[in-house]
Write a protein that holds these residues in place. Structure first.
Motif, short mmCIF file in Angstrom:
data_model
loop_
_atom_site.label_atom_id
_atom_site.label_comp_id
_atom_site.label_asym_id
_atom_site.label_seq_id
_atom_site.Cartn_x
_atom_site.Cartn_y
_atom_site.Cartn_z
N VAL A 43 -1.61 35.97 -12.96
CA VAL A 43 -0.67 36.17 -11.86
C VAL A 43 -1.15 35.26 -10.73
N VAL A 44 -0.39 34.22 -10.44
CA VAL A 44 -0.84 33.17 -9.52
C VAL A 44 -0.02 33.19 -8.24
N TYR A 45 -0.72 33.33 -7.12
CA TYR A 45 -0.10 33.28 -5.79
C TYR A 45 -0.47 31.95 -5.14
N ALA A 46 0.44 31.40 -4.35
CA ALA A 46 0.18 30.15 -3.64
C ALA A 46 0.81 30.22 -2.27
N VAL A 47 0.15 29.61 -1.28
CA VAL A 47 0.66 29.67 0.09
C VAL A 47 0.42 28.34 0.79
N ASP A 48 1.34 27.99 1.68
CA ASP A 48 1.17 26.84 2.57
C ASP A 48 1.96 27.12 3.84
N ILE A 49 1.56 26.48 4.91
CA ILE A 49 2.23 26.69 6.19
C ILE A 49 3.31 25.65 6.47
N ASP A 50 3.26 24.53 5.75
CA ASP A 50 4.16 23.42 6.03
C ASP A 50 5.45 23.54 5.22
N PRO A 51 6.62 23.57 5.87
CA PRO A 51 7.87 23.76 5.14
C PRO A 51 8.22 22.62 4.19
N THR A 52 7.83 21.39 4.54
CA THR A 52 8.11 20.26 3.64
C THR A 52 7.29 20.37 2.38
N ALA A 53 6.02 20.70 2.54
CA ALA A 53 5.16 20.89 1.37
C ALA A 53 5.70 22.02 0.50
N LEU A 54 6.13 23.09 1.13
CA LEU A 54 6.65 24.23 0.37
C LEU A 54 7.91 23.86 -0.41
N ALA A 55 8.72 22.98 0.15
CA ALA A 55 9.92 22.53 -0.57
C ALA A 55 9.53 21.78 -1.83
N TRP A 56 8.51 20.92 -1.73
CA TRP A 56 8.01 20.23 -2.92
C TRP A 56 7.42 21.22 -3.91
N ALA A 57 6.64 22.17 -3.39
CA ALA A 57 6.02 23.17 -4.27
C ALA A 57 7.07 24.00 -5.00
N VAL B 48 5.94 14.30 -6.50
CA VAL B 48 5.42 14.08 -5.15
C VAL B 48 6.23 12.98 -4.49
N GLY B 49 6.13 12.92 -3.17
CA GLY B 49 6.83 11.91 -2.41
C GLY B 49 6.55 12.10 -0.94
N PRO B 50 7.35 11.51 -0.08
CA PRO B 50 7.11 11.61 1.37
C PRO B 50 7.03 13.06 1.84
N ARG C 248 0.80 -1.22 0.00
CA ARG C 248 0.00 0.00 0.00
C ARG C 248 0.84 1.27 0.00
N VAL C 249 2.09 1.16 -0.45
CA VAL C 249 2.84 2.38 -0.75
C VAL C 249 2.12 3.07 -1.92
N PRO C 250 1.83 4.35 -1.84
CA PRO C 250 1.08 5.00 -2.91
C PRO C 250 1.75 4.85 -4.28
N LEU C 251 0.93 4.65 -5.28
CA LEU C 251 1.44 4.55 -6.65
C LEU C 251 2.32 5.76 -6.99
N GLN C 252 1.88 6.95 -6.57
CA GLN C 252 2.59 8.18 -6.92
C GLN C 252 3.96 8.26 -6.26
N HIS C 253 4.12 7.63 -5.10
CA HIS C 253 5.43 7.61 -4.47
C HIS C 253 6.38 6.68 -5.25
N LEU C 254 5.82 5.68 -5.87
CA LEU C 254 6.64 4.73 -6.63
C LEU C 254 7.03 5.30 -7.99
N THR C 255 6.13 6.05 -8.61
CA THR C 255 6.44 6.64 -9.91
C THR C 255 7.10 8.02 -9.76
N GLY C 256 6.81 8.68 -8.63
CA GLY C 256 7.41 9.99 -8.37
C GLY C 256 6.61 11.17 -8.89
N TRP C 257 5.41 10.93 -9.41
CA TRP C 257 4.64 12.05 -9.95
C TRP C 257 3.14 11.83 -9.79
#
Length: 287
Positions: A139-153, A87-89, A68-77
């Protein structure tokens, strides 16, 4: 080494994934095979035979998926709209259910030149980047509070910019902060959000419980706490005629529209169903 039929490997992979309780065993088996071969899934029928190392590589990924490792973690996208994002951990995986929310938002922007768009709780950046890809003038703005998510973004934003898309403006912040994006008050054409909305204690698949970050999935107040913050922020940011679309839990078919309707400046409140027919997102326009 004798080449082996790819079709039989996919059949066996499907059997293993089905026995493991994977929701879409055939599709996942084919996507994993396509990933190993470096081709689109639709090209698999044109590859009748493969070398034994390919069969082994597929088998290794199938064994992980069966755990049950997510498919997207295995393919990376993961895909959203016309783009894919890495995407990933540590980051929430975009879901097909969000496609209809994106479509609604892009339809609202029809006929608007140089629209201003805000993605609240951006996670991987998928929604913001899908809008920027579809509307290069936005002109697109995006925000998140989580630093790990922001690193992926940030990684995904850099990749899309290198591919030629208009860069997005990515920020760290709390959607519950009443001053967030204050400089945009009354100037925004579209607010989109796929916030944390699952009620604590809800039964979810192992892919979600074990791999999606809890802070991106669950929210207090029966899953409605962050939705309330998003609605308050959207009401402040939107220009007259601007629109907001917010994803919610399928148990929020009444609660989410009620929260939106409580804001007198928001009108045309409507709830929408996802691809599976479940209540999934609420929309409204600024008076």
């Amino acid at each position: 080494m004798k080449r082996q039929p790819l079709r039989l490997a996919i059949i066996e992979a499907t059997r293993i994934l089905e026995a493991a309780g994977v929701a879409s065993p055939r599709a996942d088996a084919e996507l994993l095979a396509a990933h190993v071969l470096g081709v689109d899934r639709g090209r698999l029928p044109m590859i009748p035979l493969v070398d034994p190392p390919v069969i082994e590589a597929i088998g290794q990924l199938v064994a992980q998926r069966a755990k049950r490792v997510p498919l997207q973690h295995l393919t990376g996208w993961a895909a959203l709209g016309d783009i894919t994002v890495s995407v990933g951990p540590g980051v929430f995986i975009p879901r097909p259910e969000t496609e209809l929310l994106l479509e609604w938002g892009l339809k609202l922007l029809n006929g608007r030149e140089y629209p201003v768009v805000v993605d609240l709780c951006t996670g991987s950046g998928a929604l913001a980047l899908a809008v920027a890809h579809a509307r290069p003038d936005a002109v697109v703005y995006a925000v998140d509070i989580d630093p790990t998510a922001l690193a992926w973004a940030r990684h995904n934003a850099d990749a899309r910019a290198e591919a030629g898309d208009t860069p997005i403006r990515l920020y760290s912040g709390d959607v519950g902060d009443s001053t967030i994006f204050a400089e945009l008050d009354g100037l925004v054409d579209l607010v989109l959000s796929n916030p944390p909305y699952v009620p604590p204690g809800a039964e979810l698949s192992p892919e979600v419980i074990d791999y999606d970050p809890a802070q991106a999935v669950f929210a207090p107040d029966g899953g409605l706490a962050v939705i309330r913050q998003v609605v308050a922020t959207a009401a402040r940011l939107l220009k007259p005629g601007g629109g907001v679309a917010i994803e919610h839990d399928d148990t929020h078919a009444s609660a989410a529209p009620a929260i939106v309707s409580a804001r007198k400046v928001l009108t045309d409140v409507e709830d929408h169903r996802d691809l599976a027919g479940r209540p999934r997102f609420v929309t409204a326009r600024r008076v």
